[in-house]
Design a protein around this motif. Structure first.
Motif, short mmCIF file in Angstrom:
data_model
loop_
_atom_site.label_atom_id
_atom_site.label_comp_id
_atom_site.label_asym_id
_atom_site.label_seq_id
_atom_site.Cartn_x
_atom_site.Cartn_y
_atom_site.Cartn_z
N TYR A 101 1.29 -0.76 -0.03
CA TYR A 101 -0.41 0.15 0.48
C TYR A 101 1.31 1.05 0.42
CZ TYR A 101 -4.32 2.64 1.06
OH TYR A 101 -4.93 3.51 1.33
N PRO A 102 1.16 2.60 -0.52
CA PRO A 102 1.39 3.63 -1.26
C PRO A 102 1.20 4.63 0.52
CG PRO A 102 -0.26 3.13 -2.91
CD PRO A 102 -0.27 2.37 -1.87
N ILE A 103 3.17 4.65 0.79
CA ILE A 103 3.16 5.27 1.91
C ILE A 103 4.53 5.92 1.95
CG2 ILE A 103 4.44 3.40 3.41
CD1 ILE A 103 2.08 4.72 5.53
N THR A 104 4.67 7.38 2.04
CA THR A 104 5.86 8.00 2.07
C THR A 104 6.74 7.22 3.55
OG1 THR A 104 4.87 9.78 0.74
CG2 THR A 104 7.52 10.02 1.44
N THR A 111 7.49 3.67 -1.10
CA THR A 111 6.96 3.65 -2.23
C THR A 111 7.29 2.96 -2.38
OG1 THR A 111 5.15 5.68 -1.04
CG2 THR A 111 4.71 4.59 -3.59
N SER A 171 7.46 -0.38 -3.43
CA SER A 171 5.59 -1.45 -3.85
C SER A 171 6.07 -0.76 -5.42
CB SER A 171 4.74 -0.23 -3.51
OG SER A 171 4.54 -0.46 -2.32
N GLU A 172 6.71 -0.06 -5.67
CA GLU A 172 6.23 0.73 -7.49
C GLU A 172 7.89 0.39 -8.11
OE1 GLU A 172 5.52 5.35 -6.71
OE2 GLU A 172 7.46 4.68 -7.32
N ALA A 216 5.30 -3.72 -8.46
CA ALA A 216 4.99 -3.35 -9.64
C ALA A 216 5.38 -3.90 -10.67
CB ALA A 216 4.17 -2.01 -9.44
N TYR A 240 2.65 -8.65 -7.99
CA TYR A 240 2.32 -7.69 -7.73
C TYR A 240 0.91 -7.39 -6.73
CZ TYR A 240 2.07 -3.00 -6.14
OH TYR A 240 1.23 -1.89 -5.46
N GLN A 249 -1.82 -4.54 -5.46
CA GLN A 249 -2.15 -3.36 -4.12
C GLN A 249 -3.06 -3.17 -3.39
OE1 GLN A 249 -1.18 0.87 -5.89
NE2 GLN A 249 -2.36 1.72 -4.58
N MET A 250 -3.35 -3.54 -2.99
CA MET A 250 -4.48 -3.45 -1.16
C MET A 250 -4.97 -2.71 -1.12
SD MET A 250 -3.75 -7.20 -1.72
CE MET A 250 -5.22 -7.83 -0.15
N GLU A 251 -5.50 -2.54 -0.34
CA GLU A 251 -6.43 -1.72 -0.24
C GLU A 251 -6.30 -0.31 1.41
OE1 GLU A 251 -7.63 -4.29 -0.13
OE2 GLU A 251 -9.24 -4.97 1.84
N ASP A 252 -5.41 -1.58 2.12
CA ASP A 252 -4.76 -1.32 3.54
C ASP A 252 -3.60 -1.54 3.99
OD1 ASP A 252 -5.91 -3.13 4.96
OD2 ASP A 252 -7.47 -1.29 5.20
N GLU A 253 -2.61 -1.76 4.64
CA GLU A 253 -1.72 -1.71 5.37
C GLU A 253 -1.93 -3.07 6.04
OE1 GLU A 253 -2.21 0.92 5.27
OE2 GLU A 253 0.15 1.81 4.76
#
Lengths: 324, 380
Positions: B33-36, B39, B42-43, B46, B56, B58-62
């Motif tokens: 899940y994107p987070i500074t 991130t 993840s990128e 992907a 890969y 991407q989920m809706e939250d951690e």
């Protein structure tokens, strides 16, 4: 007639001449050039007026309006965690009601507003939103949908449209880009049976403001889904942001409608929809799409439009006749 | 891009090196899940995973991210997720699940300033104690830290190996400075990299007892669909995996999952020493601050101060045995950290009055500089 319809019977909306000049979200914030998300938020606040308490999920709007030591907010504003804007506003509303009931504060008819981006609403915040809708708090929720996580640098969300390029849905030989269809969040919210749900676009500012005002007027939960063009993430020139937003409506990619007491109503009938291709070609996030893929997207948009017309009780032909 | 990028020198940031390390270790599933500032992991995942036949998502939250990782690991894939403070907080419940169900997985936490949303773009080392005790209940855990780009690669491989070997979640603590510092790095050839896979059952399915103790304390792990009857639960369970409330079974189970980590202490503990043999004062350090400390120690030596440095790579279980001999000997110890004193507290706990422990802290989102450490070193 349901409760919302009853309240909205004598609703007086805005027109271009009586839009409030007061800026509750002040200029000088740090949004990108051509940001339509902040425009939507600004118009929404104009529509609600200054008696409002705002809860903000983490996201672009939180970052750009509140860098230390400045704030763009001229109304009470709280930034909460990513997932819980709807939960926090529930607490604010419940406590406020309790204090009024006990006679500790005067009832100023305050509007409780929570907002989040598409990630903060459709993904991580969906549980908190659904809970608040179900409990029936008297609040307004705005989803500012720019179709990806722009704040962290353009990652896909469940609201990202099929085929779009993001950093976590990169197109290439083995990937089309975003491989899933956009989650229909307004329909999910409407399924909670709340009094008022609407979709709006800052390209139609009067319509947007009227919808937000209606949302604030009706008792109980109300939800407005605001389409928010993002030049940075969608890869188009910032000068055409509003044109892109208009094209989304003209092509039926983002139709405008209201659901009042469960009754669906189209805000703009679109008798001669433009081909989706025209919308896609304005944005570089779609530039890798082949004709086959565009045809697939067109078919999906047509099917969703048909479903929407059925929900609104209009046959495609009738809609055409009335407008012509 | 598909193959591992070993051989030629690369200019990578820490986050990218973690991705390379994970792929080299055989990671084929990533949910995030994107987070500074995490991130980029993840990128890159992907982009890289589909090319090596991995997945890969991407989920809706951690919460969902670690949930998917646990599921993928049970299905047989080496799995990883990456996050930062707020997301790491959301993962705590599932970390506990991975501990009790003994699911191998790697959780990268690129630390940023906290609490809550905190300082998304600034470094911190404030999650050391959370990594140890964030999930509720007594549980074993392995926590590793990284301080250079090359370590991001090596220690990620090691994290997967330990996780597979001991059937346990491994937490890898990086920080914003390490994550975004670009360094020249030459990745080793695949054949030079030691990769450990989990042990699978080799007995006939009807003989398989999924949580039966053995000398290692690590039962073989069947993959879903292999034909082995296998019950997975977050409840305390007996050797067959079924929930139990019998005191003897509860004790045996919890003792075993702790024993499997502590009896292999020397396999898990990693520290790096520099100039410690004749040192009179030492710096105990980890993460990005270790880079500053290294420079400070060298400068101090030039000025005639017999300084040394011990860099902790394994943070939990705490490397007590590696530190004790030095604590007995040196005049003073300095523990610089980007928090109010989390590792220094642990050093004090094991010190038991052997030497003087001084802490040095920054909590303003800035890296501790070599000069600051040097100034303190000269005064010790």
């Amino acid at each position: 007639m349901g409760t919302a319809a009853e309240v909205l019977k004598d609703f007086k909306g805005f027109n271009m001449k009586n839009i409030p000049t007061e800026e509750l979200l002040s200029p000088g914030h740090r949004a990108c050039q051509g940001c339509v998300e902040i425009l939507g938020l600004r118009l929404a606040l104009k529509a609600i007026g200054k008696d409002v308490i705002v809860a903000s999920a983490t996201g672009c709007m939180e970052i750009v309006t509140s860098p230390f030591p400045q704030t763009a907010w001229r109304v009470p504003w709280i930034h909460v965690a990513f997932e819980n804007a709807a939960a926090v506003i529930s607490g604010v509303e419940a406590a406020y009601k309790a204090l009024i009931r006990k006679g500790k504060i005067e009832d100023k008819k305050v509007v409780f507003l929570a907002y989040g981006g598409d990630g903060g609403t459709a993904d991580i915040g969906l549980q908190a939103l659904s809970g608040a809708l179900e409990r029936g708090h008297d609040f307004v929720y705005l989803c500012l949908d720019n179709e990806a996580y722009m704040n962290t640098g353009i990652q896909r969300s469940s609201s990202t449209p099929y085929g779009a390029m993001t950093t976590t849905s990169p197109p290439g030989k083995k990937s089309i880009g975003q491989s899933t269809w956009k989650k229909n969040l307004p329909a999910i919210v409407a399924a909670h049976g709340i009094p008022y749900v609407a979709t709006a676009s800052p390209a139609y500012p009067v319509d947007l403001m009227n919808k937000v005002k209606k949302a604030a007027t009706v008792p109980g939960p109300a939800y407005v889904h605001i389409y928010s063009t993002c030049p940075t993430g969608w890869r188009h020139d910032s000068s055409i942001a509003i044109e892109v937003a208009k094209m989304a409506v003209a092509t039926n990619v983002f139709p405008l409608y209201e659901v009042i007491d469960g009754e669906w109503k189209l805000s703009r009938k679109n008798p001669k929809p433009k081909p989706v291709r025209e919308y896609l070609k304005m944005q570089r996030r779609f530039r890798h799409l082949t004709d086959d893929e565009i045809a697939k997207i067109q078919a999906r948009v047509d099917a969703e439009w048909k479903t929407l017309l059925e929900r609104c009780g209009e046959s495609p032909e009738a809609a055409k006749d009335k407008d012509e | 891009m598909a193959e591992l990028r070993s051989g030629r020198p690369l200019l990578l940031q820490g986050n990218e090196a973690i991705v390379e390390g994970a792929l080299a270790a055989g990671c084929r599933f990533f949910a995030g899940y994107p987070i500074t500032p995490a991130t980029e992991i993840s990128e890159m995942m992907a982009y890289r995973l589909p090319a090596v036949g991995g997945t890969y998502i991407q989920m809706e939250d951690e919460i969902a991210s670690l949930g998917a990782v646990i599921g993928a690991s049970l299905a047989g894939a080496k799995s990883m997720t990456a996050t930062s403070g707020p997301g790491f907080s959301l993962m705590q419940e599932n970390i506990g699940f991975a501990c009790i169900a003994e699911v191998p997985c790697v959780i990268v936490n690129v630390m940023r300033g906290g609490p809550s949303t905190g300082l998304p773009t600034k470094p911190s080392q404030g999650d050391v104690m959370q990594a140890r005790w964030g999930t509720h209940g007594d549980h074993p855990i392995i926590v590793l830290s990284v301080s250079t780009t090359r370590e991001c690669f090596d220690i990620t491989v090691k994290a997967f190996n330990l996780s597979e070997k001991y059937r346990t979640p491994v937490i890898l603590l990086s920080d914003e400075v390490v994550a975004h510092t670009r360094e020249k790095i030459q990745l080793p050839h695949p054949e030079e990299i030691e990769v450990i896979d989990r042990i699978k059952p080799n007995m006939p399915p009807e003989w398989y007892i999924p949580y039966e103790d053995n000398t290692r304390g690590v039962p073989p792990m069947a993959v879903f669909g292999d034909g082995y009857r296998y019950h997975v639960t977050g409840l305390v369970h007996d050797v067959r995996g079924f929930p139990t409330e019998r005191a003897d079974e509860i004790k045996a189970f919890l003792t075993r999952i702790h024993r499997k980590i502590y009896q292999n202490y020397f396999d898990i503990i990693m520290t790096e020493e520099e100039h410690v043999d004749d040192a009179e004062v030492i710096v105990i350090t980890y993460g990005a601050v270790a880079r500053s400390a290294k420079r400070a120690v060298r400068e101090a030596r030039k000025r005639g101060v017999k300084a040394g440095m011990i860099k902790l790579i394994t943070l939990w279980p705490f490397p007590r045995q590696a530190l004790e001999p030095h604590l007995k000997r040196v005049r003073a110890v300095l523990v610089p950290e980007m928090n109010f004193g989390q590792v220094s507290r642990e050093v004090k706990r094991i010190n038991q009055g052997m030497t003087r422990i001084e802490k040095m802290n920054r909590i303003d989102g800035q890296l501790i500089t070599p000069d600051e450490i040097l100034t303190r070193l000269l005064k010790l």
